[in-house]
Design an enzyme around this catalytic site. Structure first.
Site, mmCIF file in Angstrom:
data_model
loop_
_atom_site.group_PDB
_atom_site.id
_atom_site.type_symbol
_atom_site.label_atom_id
_atom_site.label_comp_id
_atom_site.label_asym_id
_atom_site.label_seq_id
_atom_site.Cartn_x
_atom_site.Cartn_y
_atom_site.Cartn_z
ATOM 1 N N ALA A 67 0.813 -1.214 0.000
ATOM 2 C CA ALA A 67 0.000 0.000 0.000
ATOM 3 C C ALA A 67 0.847 1.266 0.000
ATOM 4 O O ALA A 67 0.332 2.348 -0.265
ATOM 5 C CB ALA A 67 -0.931 0.017 1.208
ATOM 6 N N GLY A 68 2.124 1.156 0.325
ATOM 7 C CA GLY A 68 2.959 2.349 0.368
ATOM 8 C C GLY A 68 4.241 2.135 1.137
ATOM 9 O O GLY A 68 4.697 1.006 1.327
ATOM 10 N N LYS A 106 3.079 6.670 7.270
ATOM 11 C CA LYS A 106 2.778 5.709 6.206
ATOM 12 C C LYS A 106 2.302 6.494 4.998
ATOM 13 O O LYS A 106 1.201 7.044 4.973
ATOM 14 C CB LYS A 106 1.720 4.702 6.636
ATOM 15 C CG LYS A 106 1.456 3.653 5.562
ATOM 16 C CD LYS A 106 1.058 2.315 6.151
ATOM 17 C CE LYS A 106 1.113 1.214 5.116
ATOM 18 N NZ LYS A 106 0.954 -0.112 5.714
ATOM 19 N N ASP A 154 -7.274 -6.600 8.464
ATOM 20 C CA ASP A 154 -5.977 -7.127 8.021
ATOM 21 C C ASP A 154 -5.101 -7.461 9.222
ATOM 22 O O ASP A 154 -3.939 -7.058 9.291
ATOM 23 C CB ASP A 154 -5.278 -6.114 7.112
ATOM 24 C CG ASP A 154 -4.157 -6.759 6.306
ATOM 25 O OD1 ASP A 154 -4.241 -7.979 6.041
ATOM 26 O OD2 ASP A 154 -3.197 -6.067 5.947
#
Length: 408
Positions: A20-21, A36, A130
């Site tokens: 995601a990054g 993040k 998650d």
């Protein structure tokens, strides 16, 4: 190289990269932070940016001793970032890779902390979606707990929900990490709080066994096992703890415990687990995972890496293909049932070796030797019987009369 994130933060050093990054060690008005920074293609998605802003209040309101606090959400040009507390320590995946499996007392204490975090999040209407070892951080500056465990903090709240926009995934895709996905997500149902309980129970199983109950091979095979297979018992685990695991790994979401109940029940187990060593569990054979299903995305001859970590702490490792936000097609009914070839694995009895493992191959060799010896013995008996029969036939009387019995 340092870079500005919005007007208040500076990202100084990359700690890890994920699907995601990128996670940076940064500096803010109140000191060090973890930042993040989501991928540029995500930041350019106006629908996702809108969802990001909508989730701001919910994410900033999550405060709990076992949750990594989100301090700020930054939307600035092409930058989309979550600013979080910096935890000084390591993540649970790194510890698991170092120790292979944890002593039951430490494993249960860590999972109880995470269950407390989920209870607070669920009460606030937030589903993590998650839960996995990469997203559990161990605060090495915190007090030592049962089994020598450090306080566990759950991180990455909201990221899966942000990525999972209707336009991005549509009705035929699912977002998540295959090893920890609840069956109802695989079947296309909306994620509720129970999916976090299933994922956390999978983490506990992994901490005890050294591997996940349904992992291995192609992601499609993993998804199918979540729906079709029964969890294999772990030898040496206390019965009450095992029943707790089984309940939280139930296929039906309504059968699982709530997070607060799970935390309380786990803490009740701690006194009985004190001093218990890690379980002696038969390790999966690495060839079993890759032989079961081919992985088209892996280059020819290159091993499939399934472990990795994206941590919010210094020293983090790069993420692997066990992605946080893997987009996968929802399997059809025939595939979930095992397909025409019945490819779903058959559960093993407790204590039985995993097919393909060294212990399994040794057992097969022993059975072959036993059968060979038995075959020799049977052949000898048959030959002896034939010799006796032929010896009896040397008499002058006909053979059949020799062996007949007259009625009185």
């Amino acid at each position: 190289m340092a870079r500005k994130i919005g007007s208040r933060y500076t990202a100084n050093q990359i700690l890890g990269r994920g699907s995601a990054g990128t996670v940076w060690l940064g500096e803010g008005p109140d000191g060090p932070v973890a930042i993040k920074l989501l991928r540029e293609d995500l930041a350019s998605d106006q629908e996702l940016v809108g969802r990001f802003v909508q989730e701001r209040t919910a994410l900033l309101g999550l405060e709990h001793p076992h949750i990594v606090t989100v301090r700020d959400l930054v939307v600035d040009g092409n930058d989309l970032a979550l600013v979080m507390d910096l935890v000084r320590g390591t993540d649970l995946r790194t510890r698991l890779e170092r120790e292979r499996r944890l002593a039951p007392e430490a494993a249960v204490a860590i999972v109880a902390d995470v269950a407390d975090a989920l209870a607070a999040a669920h009460a606030a209407g937030v589903v993590h979606r998650d839960v996995k070892p990469e997203n559990v951080l161990l605060d090495m500056r915190g007090p030592i707990g049962p089994g020598g465990s450090h306080p566990a903090l759950l991180t990455d709240f909201g990221v899966a929900k942000l990525i999972d926009s209707p336009r991005r995934t549509r009705a035929t895709k699912i977002i998540g990490t295959p090893d920890y996905l609840a069956p109802e997500i695989v079947e296309g149902l909306p994620p509720r709080a129970a999916v976090d309980i299933y994922a956390l129970a999978t983490v506990l199983y992994e901490l005890l066994a050294g591997f996940t109950p349904f992992g291995g091979g192609h992601p499609g095979a993993v998804l199918r096992r979540h729906v079709t297979e029964t969890v294999v018992p772990l030898p040496g685990i206390p019965e009450e703890l095992w029943q707790l695991l089984v309940q939280c790994l139930a296929k039906a979401p309504a059968s699982r415990l709530r997070a607060s109940e799970l935390a309380a029940r786990l803490r009740e187990q701690l006194p009985t687990l004190a001093g218990m060593p890690p379980l002696d569990v038969d390790e999966p054979d690495p060839s079993e995972d890759t032989a079961e299903e081919s992985v088209p995305s892996a280059p020819q001859g290159e091993p499939v890496r399934r472990r990795g970590a994206v941590s919010l702490v210094p020293g983090a490792k790069p993420d692997s293909n066990r992605d946080t936000h893997t987009s996968m097609r929802v399997p059809g009914p025939d595939e979930l049932a095992g397909g025409a070839h019945g490819t779903a694995r058959v559960p093993r009895p407790a204590g039985a070796p995993r097919p393909g493992s060294a212990r399994h191959r040794a057992a097969v060799r022993r059975r072959r030797v036993t059968l060979s010896v038995a075959g020799v013995v049977v052949a000898a008996v048959v030959a002896a019987g034939a010799w006796l029969a032929s010896s009896g036939g040397d008499d002058d009387q006909p053979g059949p009369a020799t062996h007949s019995t007259s009625a009185p």
